[in-house]
Scaffold this motif. Sequence first.
Motif, PDB file in Angstrom:
ATOM      1  N   LEU A  43       0.659  -1.104  -0.156  1.00 25.55           N
ATOM      2  CA  LEU A  43      -0.058   0.041  -0.051  1.00 25.55           C
ATOM      3  C   LEU A  43       0.721   1.282  -0.162  1.00 25.55           C
ATOM      4  N   ASP A  65       1.954   1.582  -3.588  1.00 25.05           N
ATOM      5  CA  ASP A  65       1.147   2.029  -4.510  1.00 25.05           C
ATOM      6  C   ASP A  65       0.422   3.388  -4.322  1.00 25.05           C
ATOM      7  N   LYS A  66       0.158   3.456  -3.167  1.00 25.33           N
ATOM      8  CA  LYS A  66      -0.452   5.109  -2.835  1.00 25.33           C
ATOM      9  C   LYS A  66       0.460   6.078  -2.848  1.00 25.33           C
ATOM     10  N   LEU A 122      -4.342   4.201   4.610  1.00 24.82           N
ATOM     11  CA  LEU A 122      -3.339   4.211   3.192  1.00 24.82           C
ATOM     12  C   LEU A 122      -4.398   4.039   1.978  1.00 24.82           C
ATOM     13  N   GLU A 123      -5.535   3.275   2.307  1.00 25.26           N
ATOM     14  CA  GLU A 123      -6.594   3.119   1.445  1.00 25.26           C
ATOM     15  C   GLU A 123      -7.315   4.391   0.856  1.00 25.26           C
ATOM     16  N   THR A 124      -7.264   5.344   2.024  1.00 33.48           N
ATOM     17  CA  THR A 124      -8.031   6.511   1.717  1.00 33.48           C
ATOM     18  C   THR A 124      -7.346   7.675   0.927  1.00 33.48           C
ATOM     19  N   VAL A 125      -5.677   7.188   0.881  1.00 35.45           N
ATOM     20  CA  VAL A 125      -4.757   8.385   0.302  1.00 35.45           C
ATOM     21  C   VAL A 125      -5.080   8.487  -1.240  1.00 35.45           C
ATOM     22  N   ASP A 126      -5.373   9.549  -1.588  1.00 29.88           N
ATOM     23  CA  ASP A 126      -5.588  10.087  -3.011  1.00 29.88           C
ATOM     24  C   ASP A 126      -4.097  10.901  -3.636  1.00 29.88           C
ATOM     25  N   LEU A 127      -3.350  10.012  -4.023  1.00 25.80           N
ATOM     26  CA  LEU A 127      -2.267  11.019  -4.629  1.00 25.80           C
ATOM     27  C   LEU A 127      -2.543  11.989  -5.514  1.00 25.80           C
TER      28      LEU A 127
END
Length: 118
Positions: free
Chosen positions: A11, A14-15, A77-82
């Motif tokens: 994660l 990826d994020k 980490l799943e809510t992170v929007d790069l």
Amino acid sequence: MQKMTGQISALLEDKLRIRGKSLAVQLRKAGRRLPRAVRRDARYIIQSADLTDNPKLARMVDTKKLKRAHANVVRHLETVDLSAQRRTALLNLIASIAFAILMTFILVLFVLVQRGFV
């Protein structure tokens, strides 16, 4: 335990585009891009992974706290929007440049008024 650290490591890559040999290296590279509570939970996961390598020390790991820490880190980490973070950084940069130009214009206009040219 390997599954937890592997998931968090994937994660992070990826994020946040943070690469490293281990989760500890990735966490160090992430630095302040992660909130304090998430960093604390990730450090606990790393310490627990070190303890579980030794069978006698593995009993010291609090599994409830470990699962809670893993859930917190994964949830963040799943809510992170790069792309949204980059967009926000670009808008902040544009706003600060526009503010500096505006203040410079106001200062030049003030000086011209004080000298009697306007």
